[in-house]
Design a protein around this motif. Structure first.
Motif, PDB file in Angstrom:
ATOM      1  N   GLY A 103      43.355  52.832  11.000  1.00 26.57           N
ATOM      2  CA  GLY A 103      42.180  53.441  11.608  1.00 26.57           C
ATOM      3  C   GLY A 103      42.130  54.880  11.127  1.00 26.57           C
ATOM      4  N   LEU A 104      41.043  55.272  10.484  1.00 22.36           N
ATOM      5  CA  LEU A 104      40.934  56.573   9.827  1.00 22.36           C
ATOM      6  C   LEU A 104      39.645  57.244  10.277  1.00 22.36           C
ATOM      7  N   VAL A 129      36.685  54.775   9.802  1.00 22.91           N
ATOM      8  CA  VAL A 129      36.909  53.518   9.095  1.00 22.91           C
ATOM      9  C   VAL A 129      38.036  52.772   9.785  1.00 22.91           C
ATOM     10  N   ASP A 130      37.812  51.485  10.054  1.00 24.00           N
ATOM     11  CA  ASP A 130      38.880  50.581  10.476  1.00 24.00           C
ATOM     12  C   ASP A 130      39.050  49.543   9.373  1.00 24.00           C
ATOM     13  N   ALA A 131      40.258  49.444   8.823  1.00 24.37           N
ATOM     14  CA  ALA A 131      40.517  48.526   7.716  1.00 24.37           C
ATOM     15  C   ALA A 131      41.710  47.647   8.067  1.00 24.37           C
ATOM     16  N   THR A 132      41.481  46.342   8.057  1.00 18.98           N
ATOM     17  CA  THR A 132      42.537  45.371   8.278  1.00 18.98           C
ATOM     18  C   THR A 132      42.393  44.265   7.251  1.00 18.98           C
ATOM     19  N   ALA A 133      43.377  44.165   6.363  1.00 17.24           N
ATOM     20  CA  ALA A 133      43.315  43.202   5.263  1.00 17.24           C
ATOM     21  C   ALA A 133      42.011  43.405   4.489  1.00 17.24           C
ATOM     22  N   ASP A 188      36.027  42.763   1.613  1.00 15.54           N
ATOM     23  CA  ASP A 188      36.225  42.969   0.182  1.00 15.54           C
ATOM     24  C   ASP A 188      37.724  42.971  -0.099  1.00 15.54           C
ATOM     25  N   ASN A 189      38.117  42.363  -1.206  1.00 12.03           N
ATOM     26  CA  ASN A 189      39.540  42.299  -1.543  1.00 12.03           C
ATOM     27  C   ASN A 189      39.855  42.943  -2.884  1.00 12.03           C
ATOM     28  N   THR A 190      39.030  43.927  -3.277  1.00 17.37           N
ATOM     29  CA  THR A 190      39.287  44.626  -4.546  1.00 17.37           C
ATOM     30  C   THR A 190      40.613  45.371  -4.494  1.00 17.37           C
ATOM     31  N   LEU A 191      40.854  46.084  -3.394  1.00 17.82           N
ATOM     32  CA  LEU A 191      42.070  46.888  -3.246  1.00 17.82           C
ATOM     33  C   LEU A 191      42.854  46.335  -2.061  1.00 17.82           C
ATOM     34  N   THR A 192      43.982  45.723  -2.331  1.00 23.78           N
ATOM     35  CA  THR A 192      44.724  45.023  -1.288  1.00 23.78           C
ATOM     36  C   THR A 192      46.066  45.675  -0.970  1.00 23.78           C
ATOM     37  N   GLU A 193      46.458  46.686  -1.733  1.00 27.50           N
ATOM     38  CA  GLU A 193      47.749  47.317  -1.527  1.00 27.50           C
ATOM     39  C   GLU A 193      47.609  48.613  -0.735  1.00 27.50           C
ATOM     40  N   ALA A 237      48.354  53.999  11.724  1.00 29.11           N
ATOM     41  CA  ALA A 237      48.804  52.775  11.080  1.00 29.11           C
ATOM     42  C   ALA A 237      48.576  51.594  12.012  1.00 29.11           C
ATOM     43  N   LYS A 238      47.963  50.525  11.458  1.00 31.74           N
ATOM     44  CA  LYS A 238      47.806  49.309  12.220  1.00 31.74           C
ATOM     45  C   LYS A 238      48.925  48.350  11.875  1.00 31.74           C
TER      46      LYS A 238
END
Length: 218
Positions: free
Chosen positions: A95-96, A165-169, A186-191, A214-215
């Protein structure tokens, strides 16, 4: 339930906290040196033109305290995206959020958040633009922007806003002033990658209260 709480405040306005094992990092820029860039960040630029000028400035209307981080360089190169990236942490799921104020710019008046940042040519960015009155989400790959989603609505300049921004997977949710405006996969950047701040062209933009949590996951 056993809960561990930890709080550490660094000399450049960064605080670290942990509750129940979840870490969060917060930057308020209060203890940095005026008219100098903050420590703990690396500065770069996607595209062409000047790299950017990032400095701690005084603002009586700052959301917390009186100091903010400002991007002040007014190079009007259109495909120019100055970035200020925190040296740590490295996260994938997060969560950013940041408070931002678009101050000036004839080409653009933009404020943005980058995450899963690998380098200046590969990252995600969520950004708002006060001249275009929209919020957009991109992945940047090989230095080229690719738009993934967009929302149109009033973006007032010379006013403080919150971008989150909330990003999970592969799921990315973007909020503007606490309202969800984008929900996309979107799965362009997964790392895992770094997080930071972003502007465009001749945007003069103020930032405050940069927070990342960190989630569960990475």
């Amino acid at each position: 339930m056993f809960v561990v709480c930890l709080s550490v405040v660094m000399s450049y306005g960064l605080s670290l906290a942990a509750s129940g094992g979840a870490m969060n990092w917060q930057w308020n820029f209060e203890t940095g040196t005026g008219n100098q860039p903050p420590t703990g960040f690396t500065f770069s630029r996607t595209g062409s033109g000047r790299q950017g000028l990032w400095a701690i400035k005084h603002d009586e209307q700052a959301p917390s305290g009186r100091n903010v981080l400002a991007q002040l360089d007014t190079d009007n190169t259109s495909y120019r995206f100055p970035v200020a990236v925190a040296n740590e942490p490295l996260l994938r799921d997060l969560g950013l959020s940041v408070r931002c104020k678009p101050v000036a710019g004839k080409v653009d008046q933009a404020c943005g958040l980058v995450f899963r940042y690998r380098d200046e040519n590969n990252y995600y960015v969520a950004r708002a633009n006060a001249l275009e009155d929209n919020v957009r989400f991109y992945h940047v790959s090989g230095g080229k922007r690719h738009e993934l989603a967009s929302w149109s609505g009033k973006i007032a300049n010379n006013s403080w806003h919150e971008l989150r921004v909330d990003a999970t997977a592969d799921r990315i949710e973007i909020f503007w002033d606490k309202n969800k405006v984008i929900d996309v996969r979107d799965n362009t950047l997964t790392e895992s990658g770094k997080i930071g701040l972003w502007t465009k062209a001749d945007s003069v933009t103020y930032f405050d209260d940069l927070i990342v949590e960190a989630k569960e996951g990475r």
